[in-house]
Design a protein around this motif. Structure first.
Motif, PDB file in Angstrom:
ATOM      1  N   THR A 283       0.803  -1.233   0.000  1.00  0.00           N
ATOM      2  CA  THR A 283       0.000   0.000   0.000  1.00  0.00           C
ATOM      3  C   THR A 283       0.828   1.272   0.000  1.00  0.00           C
ATOM      4  OG1 THR A 283      -0.094   0.126   2.427  1.00  0.00           O
ATOM      5  CG2 THR A 283      -1.797  -1.195   1.310  1.00  0.00           C
ATOM      6  N   GLY A 284       2.113   1.166   0.364  1.00  0.00           N
ATOM      7  CA  GLY A 284       2.939   2.361   0.473  1.00  0.00           C
ATOM      8  C   GLY A 284       2.772   3.098   1.779  1.00  0.00           C
ATOM      9  N   ARG A 285       1.947   2.572   2.678  1.00  0.00           N
ATOM     10  CA  ARG A 285       1.709   3.228   3.960  1.00  0.00           C
ATOM     11  C   ARG A 285       2.851   2.944   4.928  1.00  0.00           C
ATOM     12  NH1 ARG A 285      -1.424   7.214   4.478  1.00  0.00           N
ATOM     13  NH2 ARG A 285      -1.903   6.636   6.628  1.00  0.00           N
ATOM     14  N   PRO A 286       3.308   3.945   5.689  1.00  0.00           N
ATOM     15  CA  PRO A 286       4.368   3.704   6.668  1.00  0.00           C
ATOM     16  C   PRO A 286       3.851   2.863   7.824  1.00  0.00           C
ATOM     17  CG  PRO A 286       3.520   5.938   6.913  1.00  0.00           C
ATOM     18  CD  PRO A 286       2.870   5.367   5.690  1.00  0.00           C
ATOM     19  N   SER A 287       4.646   1.925   8.261  1.00  0.00           N
ATOM     20  CA  SER A 287       4.269   1.089   9.400  1.00  0.00           C
ATOM     21  C   SER A 287       5.058   1.422  10.653  1.00  0.00           C
ATOM     22  CB  SER A 287       4.465  -0.395   9.059  1.00  0.00           C
ATOM     23  OG  SER A 287       5.793  -0.632   8.627  1.00  0.00           O
ATOM     24  N   CYS A 288       6.283   1.942  10.474  1.00  0.00           N
ATOM     25  CA  CYS A 288       7.109   2.228  11.643  1.00  0.00           C
ATOM     26  C   CYS A 288       8.137   3.307  11.318  1.00  0.00           C
ATOM     27  CB  CYS A 288       7.830   0.955  12.099  1.00  0.00           C
ATOM     28  SG  CYS A 288       8.823   1.156  13.597  1.00  0.00           S
ATOM     29  N   ILE A 289       8.305   4.220  12.248  1.00  0.00           N
ATOM     30  CA  ILE A 289       9.390   5.206  12.192  1.00  0.00           C
ATOM     31  C   ILE A 289      10.221   5.009  13.445  1.00  0.00           C
ATOM     32  CG2 ILE A 289      10.009   7.650  12.196  1.00  0.00           C
ATOM     33  CD1 ILE A 289       7.419   8.236  10.731  1.00  0.00           C
ATOM     34  N   MET A 290      11.537   4.834  13.268  1.00  0.00           N
ATOM     35  CA  MET A 290      12.387   4.574  14.430  1.00  0.00           C
ATOM     36  C   MET A 290      13.660   5.408  14.394  1.00  0.00           C
ATOM     37  SD  MET A 290      13.717   0.713  13.475  1.00  0.00           S
ATOM     38  CE  MET A 290      12.075   0.139  13.039  1.00  0.00           C
ATOM     39  N   ASP A 291      14.153   5.724  15.577  1.00  0.00           N
ATOM     40  CA  ASP A 291      15.427   6.418  15.712  1.00  0.00           C
ATOM     41  C   ASP A 291      16.521   5.543  15.113  1.00  0.00           C
ATOM     42  OD1 ASP A 291      18.005   7.223  16.892  1.00  0.00           O
ATOM     43  OD2 ASP A 291      16.810   8.608  18.094  1.00  0.00           O
ATOM     44  N   GLY A 292      17.312   6.100  14.218  1.00  0.00           N
ATOM     45  CA  GLY A 292      18.320   5.301  13.543  1.00  0.00           C
ATOM     46  C   GLY A 292      19.738   5.484  14.037  1.00  0.00           C
ATOM     47  N   ASN A 293      19.952   6.332  15.045  1.00  0.00           N
ATOM     48  CA  ASN A 293      21.326   6.598  15.478  1.00  0.00           C
ATOM     49  C   ASN A 293      22.018   5.362  16.030  1.00  0.00           C
ATOM     50  OD1 ASN A 293      20.818   9.182  14.699  1.00  0.00           O
ATOM     51  ND2 ASN A 293      21.048  10.112  16.715  1.00  0.00           N
ATOM     52  N   ALA A 294      21.420   4.756  17.057  1.00  0.00           N
ATOM     53  CA  ALA A 294      22.040   3.580  17.669  1.00  0.00           C
ATOM     54  C   ALA A 294      22.055   2.409  16.690  1.00  0.00           C
ATOM     55  CB  ALA A 294      21.297   3.198  18.945  1.00  0.00           C
ATOM     56  N   ILE A 295      21.038   2.319  15.840  1.00  0.00           N
ATOM     57  CA  ILE A 295      20.989   1.242  14.851  1.00  0.00           C
ATOM     58  C   ILE A 295      22.159   1.369  13.880  1.00  0.00           C
ATOM     59  CG2 ILE A 295      19.689   0.297  12.901  1.00  0.00           C
ATOM     60  CD1 ILE A 295      17.134   1.107  14.397  1.00  0.00           C
ATOM     61  N   THR A 296      22.426   2.589  13.409  1.00  0.00           N
ATOM     62  CA  THR A 296      23.531   2.802  12.479  1.00  0.00           C
ATOM     63  C   THR A 296      24.864   2.413  13.107  1.00  0.00           C
ATOM     64  OG1 THR A 296      22.341   4.593  11.368  1.00  0.00           O
ATOM     65  CG2 THR A 296      24.723   4.511  11.068  1.00  0.00           C
ATOM     66  N   THR A 297      25.070   2.837  14.342  1.00  0.00           N
ATOM     67  CA  THR A 297      26.314   2.493  15.031  1.00  0.00           C
ATOM     68  C   THR A 297      26.452   0.988  15.173  1.00  0.00           C
ATOM     69  OG1 THR A 297      26.299   4.569  16.288  1.00  0.00           O
ATOM     70  CG2 THR A 297      27.619   2.761  17.176  1.00  0.00           C
ATOM     71  N   ALA A 298      25.377   0.335  15.611  1.00  0.00           N
ATOM     72  CA  ALA A 298      25.437  -1.100  15.886  1.00  0.00           C
ATOM     73  C   ALA A 298      25.560  -1.918  14.608  1.00  0.00           C
ATOM     74  CB  ALA A 298      24.203  -1.532  16.673  1.00  0.00           C
ATOM     75  N   ARG A 299      24.828  -1.562  13.567  1.00  0.00           N
ATOM     76  CA  ARG A 299      24.878  -2.369  12.346  1.00  0.00           C
ATOM     77  C   ARG A 299      26.208  -2.188  11.633  1.00  0.00           C
ATOM     78  NH1 ARG A 299      25.931   1.152   7.920  1.00  0.00           N
ATOM     79  NH2 ARG A 299      24.027   2.008   6.991  1.00  0.00           N
ATOM     80  N   THR A 300      26.823  -0.987  11.722  1.00  0.00           N
ATOM     81  CA  THR A 300      28.134  -0.781  11.122  1.00  0.00           C
ATOM     82  C   THR A 300      29.193  -1.585  11.860  1.00  0.00           C
ATOM     83  OG1 THR A 300      27.445   1.465  10.521  1.00  0.00           O
ATOM     84  CG2 THR A 300      29.781   0.960  10.334  1.00  0.00           C
ATOM     85  N   ALA A 301      29.085  -1.612  13.185  1.00  0.00           N
ATOM     86  CA  ALA A 301      30.012  -2.417  13.974  1.00  0.00           C
ATOM     87  C   ALA A 301      29.851  -3.898  13.660  1.00  0.00           C
ATOM     88  CB  ALA A 301      29.785  -2.161  15.459  1.00  0.00           C
TER      89      ALA A 301
END
Length: 323
Positions: A99-117
């Protein structure tokens, strides 16, 4: 129904309650597997300088078989330091691909740090010498700390850790953070530190070469994080010509990463190695480089794991989002 649709908001504190190192590691391995099998798509990256002095970017993609679609809007605003804030800012949005409808908006700061690590850790496990005992990290910021923590998990044989700070002075906060694990020491000479290290991690803003080519010794592995935009680099001229180069993504590496400086140098993708599509056998004297530009699939798959965990735990804030 459309009139009852809701949107889940996950802020920093909600994510901190459910995000674990193990979860992120599994999600990132999953992301590289999807990328290597070409089951997930990575769309062209937007990365532009702003008149405000910041850099704004968008990384997006999808995994049709998992009904996963979304993007991360992120960038770097150095003036945030004057406000006592983090210069790296990121927000992840997941959508319903039907549908193109957003389901979730989340803070990406800690995610970016953790996924890069986690990507750095995977790169070390696959590419670096398993008997590595010495490491040098360039940088002492959030990502440098995350990458060093990941390296200590990936390579338990590490005994000597040196760091190079941006001003050449000791960073007591950085040292205290790791004193119980490895007791890092300041490197007085960057070239000497590189020459004496089995593993080198570069986690800086990517303003230029951090050491000379002559400092590189056979058998060294490099995890390179800072070159993620046109014009950025951390490695000296000529290093890519003598190394075995592995990238997270071909297009991104040759346009935004270290490979932008030597786009004709042959390289493999990490996803192809972990899925067995490309064979990688490390020889003792190989110089290896992992060019890390960051995949949208890393953000989206980690986001998917966190969204599912939050829904199961009843965390976050649901707000009406009718259409």
């Amino acid at each position: 129904m459309p009139g009852n649709a809701q949107l889940l908001l996950l802020d920093r504190d909600a994510l901190a309650a459910i995000m674990t190192t193990d979860m992120v590691s599994r999600a990132v391995y999953d992301a590289f597997t999807l990328h290597g099998q070409r089951q997930g798509r990575v769309f062209p990256v937007v990365r532009e300088a702003l008149k405000t002095g910041g850099i704004f970017g968008i990384k997006s993609g999808d995994v049709a078989a998992r009904a996963l679609l979304g993007f991360k809007a992120a960038g770097f605003w150095p003036r945030n330091r004057e406000l006592g804030g983090e210069p790296h800012q990121a927000t992840i949005t997941l959508f319903d691909p039907m549908t193109g409808r957003p389901s979730c908006i989340m803070d990406g700061n800690a995610i970016t740090t953790a996924r890069t690590a986690a990507a750095g850790e995977l790169g070390l496990r696959v590419l670096a010498r398993a008997d590595s005992t010495s490491l040098c990290v360039f940088g002492t910021g959030v990502q440098a700390r995350a990458q060093l923590s990941a390296a200590l998990r990936a390579l338990p044989s590490l005994r000597m850790v040196r760091y190079v700070s941006h001003d050449g002075k000791p960073d007591t906060s950085f040292e205290n953070h790791f004193n119980s694990l490895c007791r890092p020491t300041l490197a007085a000479d960057a070239n000497a530190a590189v020459a004496d290290s089995d593993v080198v991690i570069t986690a800086t803003p990517g303003g230029g070469p951090l050491f000379s080519l002559e400092a590189v010794r056979p058998g060294t592995h490099f995890n390179c994080i800072g070159a993620d935009t046109r014009g950025k680099r951390e490695l000296p001229e000529g290093l890519l010509d003598l190394c075995r180069l592995v990238a997270d993504d071909h297009e991104q590496a040759t346009s935004l990463g270290e490979a932008q400086w030597s786009p004709s140098v042959p390289h493999m993708e990490l996803g192809h190695i972990v899925t067995g599509k490309s064979e990688f056998i490390r020889h003792t004297d190989d110089v290896t480089v992992f060019d890390m530009t960051g995949l949208a699939l890393q953000d989206l798959v980690v986001g998917e794991y966190l969204y599912d965990a939050a829904c199961h735990a009843g965390l976050g804030r649901l707000i009406p989002w009718p259409w």
